[in-house]
Design a protein around this motif. Structure first.
Motif, PDB file in Angstrom:
ATOM      1  N   ILE A 100      -2.121  -4.736  -6.058  1.00 10.48           N
ATOM      2  CA  ILE A 100      -1.818  -4.108  -4.786  1.00 10.48           C
ATOM      3  C   ILE A 100      -2.187  -5.060  -3.651  1.00 10.48           C
ATOM      4  O   ILE A 100      -3.320  -5.542  -3.584  1.00 10.48           O
ATOM      5  CB  ILE A 100      -2.588  -2.773  -4.606  1.00 10.48           C
ATOM      6  CG1 ILE A 100      -2.623  -1.974  -5.925  1.00 10.48           C
ATOM      7  CG2 ILE A 100      -2.003  -1.976  -3.455  1.00 10.48           C
ATOM      8  CD1 ILE A 100      -1.301  -1.740  -6.579  1.00 10.48           C
ATOM      9  N   SER A 102      -4.617  -0.839 -12.194  1.00 15.56           N
ATOM     10  CA  SER A 102      -4.286  -1.357 -10.864  1.00 15.56           C
ATOM     11  C   SER A 102      -5.516  -2.013 -10.242  1.00 15.56           C
ATOM     12  O   SER A 102      -6.649  -1.632 -10.532  1.00 15.56           O
ATOM     13  CB  SER A 102      -3.753  -0.243  -9.961  1.00 15.56           C
ATOM     14  OG  SER A 102      -4.734   0.760  -9.760  1.00 15.56           O
ATOM     15  N   ALA A 147       1.592   5.926  -7.282  1.00 14.95           N
ATOM     16  CA  ALA A 147       0.356   6.380  -7.934  1.00 14.95           C
ATOM     17  C   ALA A 147       0.271   7.897  -7.946  1.00 14.95           C
ATOM     18  O   ALA A 147      -0.409   8.491  -8.796  1.00 14.95           O
ATOM     19  CB  ALA A 147      -0.863   5.788  -7.230  1.00 14.95           C
ATOM     20  N   TYR A 169       2.494   1.748  -3.302  1.00 11.65           N
ATOM     21  CA  TYR A 169       1.449   2.088  -4.272  1.00 11.65           C
ATOM     22  C   TYR A 169       1.058   3.563  -4.156  1.00 11.65           C
ATOM     23  O   TYR A 169       0.976   4.277  -5.156  1.00 11.65           O
ATOM     24  CB  TYR A 169       0.218   1.204  -4.074  1.00 11.65           C
ATOM     25  CG  TYR A 169      -0.993   1.715  -4.823  1.00 11.65           C
ATOM     26  CD1 TYR A 169      -1.131   1.483  -6.189  1.00 11.65           C
ATOM     27  CD2 TYR A 169      -1.969   2.473  -4.170  1.00 11.65           C
ATOM     28  CE1 TYR A 169      -2.222   1.983  -6.889  1.00 11.65           C
ATOM     29  CE2 TYR A 169      -3.058   2.978  -4.862  1.00 11.65           C
ATOM     30  CZ  TYR A 169      -3.179   2.732  -6.223  1.00 11.65           C
ATOM     31  OH  TYR A 169      -4.251   3.246  -6.913  1.00 11.65           O
ATOM     32  N   ASP A 170       0.812   4.030  -2.936  1.00 11.11           N
ATOM     33  CA  ASP A 170       0.403   5.418  -2.732  1.00 11.11           C
ATOM     34  C   ASP A 170       1.433   6.389  -3.308  1.00 11.11           C
ATOM     35  O   ASP A 170       1.082   7.369  -3.977  1.00 11.11           O
ATOM     36  CB  ASP A 170       0.205   5.710  -1.240  1.00 11.11           C
ATOM     37  CG  ASP A 170      -1.078   5.103  -0.684  1.00 11.11           C
ATOM     38  OD1 ASP A 170      -1.958   4.717  -1.490  1.00 11.11           O
ATOM     39  OD2 ASP A 170      -1.199   5.011   0.555  1.00 11.11           O
ATOM     40  N   ARG A 197       0.808  -1.224   0.000  1.00  8.76           N
ATOM     41  CA  ARG A 197       0.000   0.000   0.000  1.00  8.76           C
ATOM     42  C   ARG A 197       0.837   1.269   0.000  1.00  8.76           C
ATOM     43  O   ARG A 197       0.571   2.198  -0.763  1.00  8.76           O
ATOM     44  CB  ARG A 197      -0.949   0.022   1.204  1.00  8.76           C
ATOM     45  CG  ARG A 197      -1.887   1.231   1.186  1.00  8.76           C
ATOM     46  CD  ARG A 197      -2.652   1.382   2.482  1.00  8.76           C
ATOM     47  NE  ARG A 197      -1.794   1.554   3.642  1.00  8.76           N
ATOM     48  CZ  ARG A 197      -1.215   2.709   3.986  1.00  8.76           C
ATOM     49  NH1 ARG A 197      -1.384   3.775   3.239  1.00  8.76           N
ATOM     50  NH2 ARG A 197      -0.467   2.793   5.065  1.00  8.76           N
ATOM     51  N   LEU A 211      -6.482  -0.846   2.055  1.00  8.73           N
ATOM     52  CA  LEU A 211      -6.936  -0.119   0.864  1.00  8.73           C
ATOM     53  C   LEU A 211      -8.225  -0.747   0.337  1.00  8.73           C
ATOM     54  O   LEU A 211      -8.342  -1.967   0.242  1.00  8.73           O
ATOM     55  CB  LEU A 211      -5.838  -0.167  -0.206  1.00  8.73           C
ATOM     56  CG  LEU A 211      -5.878   0.872  -1.324  1.00  8.73           C
ATOM     57  CD1 LEU A 211      -5.709   2.277  -0.750  1.00  8.73           C
ATOM     58  CD2 LEU A 211      -4.760   0.591  -2.331  1.00  8.73           C
ATOM     59  N   THR A 247      -8.651   1.497  -5.874  1.00  8.99           N
ATOM     60  CA  THR A 247      -7.446   2.006  -6.527  1.00  8.99           C
ATOM     61  C   THR A 247      -7.850   2.980  -7.624  1.00  8.99           C
ATOM     62  O   THR A 247      -8.904   2.836  -8.244  1.00  8.99           O
ATOM     63  CB  THR A 247      -6.613   0.865  -7.148  1.00  8.99           C
ATOM     64  OG1 THR A 247      -7.402   0.217  -8.151  1.00  8.99           O
ATOM     65  CG2 THR A 247      -6.182  -0.148  -6.095  1.00  8.99           C
TER      66      THR A 247
END
Length: 199
Positions: A91, A104, A61, A57-58, A54, A96, A99
Motif C-alpha cells: 500500500i 498487506s 479491503a 486499498y480501503d 489508500r 495510512l 493495515t
C-alpha cells in the motif's frame, strides 16, 4: 532472467475517465460479466504482488476478505478473491499508519526506489488496480511496463481522467498494441506496452 513487469489494470470510459466526478463506478459494474471476471482472473494469475493507493486499498479491503466465505460468490469471483486475499499487497500512502487486510503492508521509503527494488526481485508480475494518483506517479517515473485498459462503451463527459496530470511532451507515451479481447458487454480489453520498455 528479465525483470518483473509492472502492469496497470484500469477500467476506463471511451472519453478517458476512470470514474465520475464523485468517484462513481456504476458504469463499470453495470457492464461486468462472468466472461470478464474470468479474463481478470487469468491476468491476476500472472502476478503475485498487488500495488494499491489508500482509497483503493480501503475499498478492496472492505470487500474481498468476506468473498471467500460467501455462498453466493461465483466461481470467478471466488478464484479472484482467493488471489486478492493471499497475494502480497503493498500500500502506497502518506496517511495510512496500519493495515488489516491479510498479507498487506505499507511501503516504506521512496515510492520509486521501492518499485524499482520490487521489479528486480524474483517473482511474477506486479499489478496495480485503480489507484489513479499512484498510477500518475508510476507513469511519470517511467515504471509501467504494460497497460491493461478495459475500455467501456460509455461516455461520462466529466470525472477523473487518466493521463491528465502530465503534459504529453513529458510523458512521450508511444505504445505498442498487443492482445485485444472483445466481450459480449461491448467492453474491450486492450494490452499496451510502452515502446522502450525493457521488460
Amino acid at each position: 532472467m528479465g525483470m518483473r513487469k509492472l502492469v496497470v489494470s484500469m477500467n476506463i470510459t471511451l472519453d478517458g475517465y476512470l470514474s465520475g466526478p464523485d468517484c462513481e463506478l456504476d458504469w463499470h459494474f453495470n457492464a461486468w460479466t462472468q466472461e470478464m471476471g474470468a479474463a481478470l482472473c487469468d491476468e491476476l494469475s500472472k502476478a503475485d504482488t498487488i500495488l494499491l493507493g489508500r482509497k483503493t486499498y480501503d475499498a478492496m479491503a472492505a470487500f474481498w476478505p468476506s468473498k471467500e466465505t460467501d455462498p453466493f460468490c461465483s466461481g470467478e469471483d471466488f478464484a479472484f478473491a482467493y488471489m486478492m486475499n493471499s497475494y502480497r499487497k503493498i500500500i502506497i500512502s502518506g496517511t495510512l499508519r496500519s493495515t488489516s487486510w491479510s498479507n498487506s503492508e505499507l511501503a516504506p521509503g521512496n515510492i520509486e526506489d521501492e518499485i524499482r527494488a520490487l521489479k528486480t526481485a524474483s517473482g511474477k508480475n506486479i499489478i496495480v488496480y485503480g489507484s489513479a494518483r499512484l498510477v500518475d506517479t508510476l507513469i511519470s517515473a517511467g515504471l509501467v511496463d504494460e497497460y491493461q485498459l478495459w475500455i467501456h462503451p460509455v461516455v461520462l463527459g466529466t470525472g477523473k481522467q487518466m493521463f491528465n496530470q502530465h503534459p504529453p511532451v513529458k510523458l512521450a507515451l508511444n505504445m505498442e498494441l498487443g492482445d485485444v479481447r472483445k466481450f459480449s458487454s461491448g467492453v474491450l480489453l486492450l494490452n499496451y506496452r510502452p515502446l522502450g520498455s525493457s521488460t
